[in-house]
Design a protein around this motif. Structure first.
Motif, short mmCIF file in Angstrom:
data_model
loop_
_atom_site.label_atom_id
_atom_site.label_comp_id
_atom_site.label_asym_id
_atom_site.label_seq_id
_atom_site.Cartn_x
_atom_site.Cartn_y
_atom_site.Cartn_z
N MET A 1 0.83 -1.20 0.00
CA MET A 1 0.00 0.00 0.00
C MET A 1 0.87 1.25 0.00
N LYS A 2 1.98 1.20 0.74
CA LYS A 2 2.87 2.35 0.81
C LYS A 2 3.43 2.68 -0.57
N LYS A 3 3.71 1.63 -1.38
CA LYS A 3 4.21 1.84 -2.73
C LYS A 3 3.19 2.58 -3.59
N CYS A 4 1.92 2.26 -3.42
CA CYS A 4 0.86 2.91 -4.20
C CYS A 4 0.80 4.40 -3.88
N HIS A 5 0.87 4.72 -2.58
CA HIS A 5 0.84 6.13 -2.18
C HIS A 5 2.01 6.89 -2.79
N LEU A 6 3.19 6.27 -2.77
CA LEU A 6 4.38 6.90 -3.33
C LEU A 6 4.22 7.10 -4.83
N LEU A 7 3.66 6.10 -5.51
CA LEU A 7 3.44 6.20 -6.96
C LEU A 7 2.48 7.34 -7.27
N LEU A 8 1.43 7.48 -6.48
CA LEU A 8 0.45 8.53 -6.72
C LEU A 8 1.04 9.92 -6.44
N ILE A 9 1.81 10.03 -5.37
CA ILE A 9 2.46 11.32 -5.05
C ILE A 9 3.47 11.67 -6.14
N ASN A 10 4.24 10.69 -6.59
CA ASN A 10 5.18 10.93 -7.69
C ASN A 10 4.44 11.33 -8.96
N GLY A 11 3.27 10.74 -9.20
CA GLY A 11 2.47 11.09 -10.37
C GLY A 11 2.04 12.54 -10.34
N ILE A 12 1.61 12.99 -9.17
CA ILE A 12 1.21 14.40 -9.02
C ILE A 12 2.40 15.31 -9.31
N ALA A 13 3.55 14.99 -8.71
CA ALA A 13 4.75 15.81 -8.91
C ALA A 13 5.19 15.80 -10.37
N LEU A 14 5.15 14.64 -11.01
CA LEU A 14 5.53 14.57 -12.43
C LEU A 14 4.55 15.35 -13.31
N GLY A 15 3.26 15.27 -12.99
CA GLY A 15 2.26 16.03 -13.74
C GLY A 15 2.53 17.52 -13.65
N GLU A 16 2.86 17.98 -12.45
CA GLU A 16 3.16 19.40 -12.28
C GLU A 16 4.45 19.79 -12.99
N LEU A 17 5.45 18.92 -12.94
CA LEU A 17 6.71 19.20 -13.64
C LEU A 17 6.49 19.28 -15.16
N PHE A 18 5.80 18.29 -15.71
CA PHE A 18 5.54 18.30 -17.15
C PHE A 18 4.70 19.51 -17.54
N GLY A 19 3.68 19.83 -16.74
CA GLY A 19 2.85 20.99 -17.03
C GLY A 19 3.67 22.27 -17.05
N LEU A 20 4.54 22.43 -16.08
CA LEU A 20 5.38 23.62 -16.01
C LEU A 20 6.32 23.69 -17.21
#
Length: 148
Positions: A1-20
């Motif tokens: 479960m901890k891996k899933c949370h990390l994947l989702l948080i990384n997804g948010i950060a990557l989305g913001e990076l790509f958007g920027l």
């Protein structure tokens, strides 16, 4: 479960990076003197440019979340590859399309929606084919190592 949370948080950060990165790229590409986070039809909805940036960052994070959540589908090992692919496509398309509309990336009408859908399907199929090729190549490499 901890891996899933990390994947989702990384997804948010990557989305913001790509958007920027993409918004900076397009701001320079169009020769603008000021940074704009999105197309004028989007930014015109805001009285302050800072508000447009804030909403853009939220949308980019949600886009990243959609794509990281969709990737989790391939971790369901008891589903067939076909089922995982269909569910993954549905998560990506149904999650990303409303966010792209909210971001003002295309005007909401049937013609533009069909054009967006065609491009989305084309890019999805291309990415799927590239991934399948890479997986098959990796399996072949592993099998060759096993034979030695």
């Amino acid at each position: 479960m901890k891996k899933c949370h990390l994947l989702l948080i990384n997804g948010i950060a990557l989305g913001e990076l790509f958007g920027l990165v993409f918004s900076l790229f397009f701001s320079y590409l169009y020769g603008l003197n000021d940074y704009v986070p999105s197309v004028p039809t989007f930014t015109d909805h805001f009285t302050r440019p800072l508000n447009a940036v804030l909403v853009s960052v939220i949308l980019w994070g949600l886009m990243g979340l959609v794509f990281s959540a969709g990737a989790l589908v391939f971790k369901v090992n008891y589903w067939t590859l076909r089922k995982r692919t269909i569910v993954n496509f549905a998560v990506y398309y149904c999650g990303f399309t409303p966010l792209a509309i909210l971001a003002g990336w295309f005007p909401l009408n049937v013609t533009n929606w069909l054009f967006f859908t065609g491009i989305f399907v084309l890019v999805y199929v291309l990415m799927w084919m590239i991934n399948m090729y890479l997986v098959k190549r990796e399996i072949k490499r592993i099998n060759q190592k096993i034979k030695k």
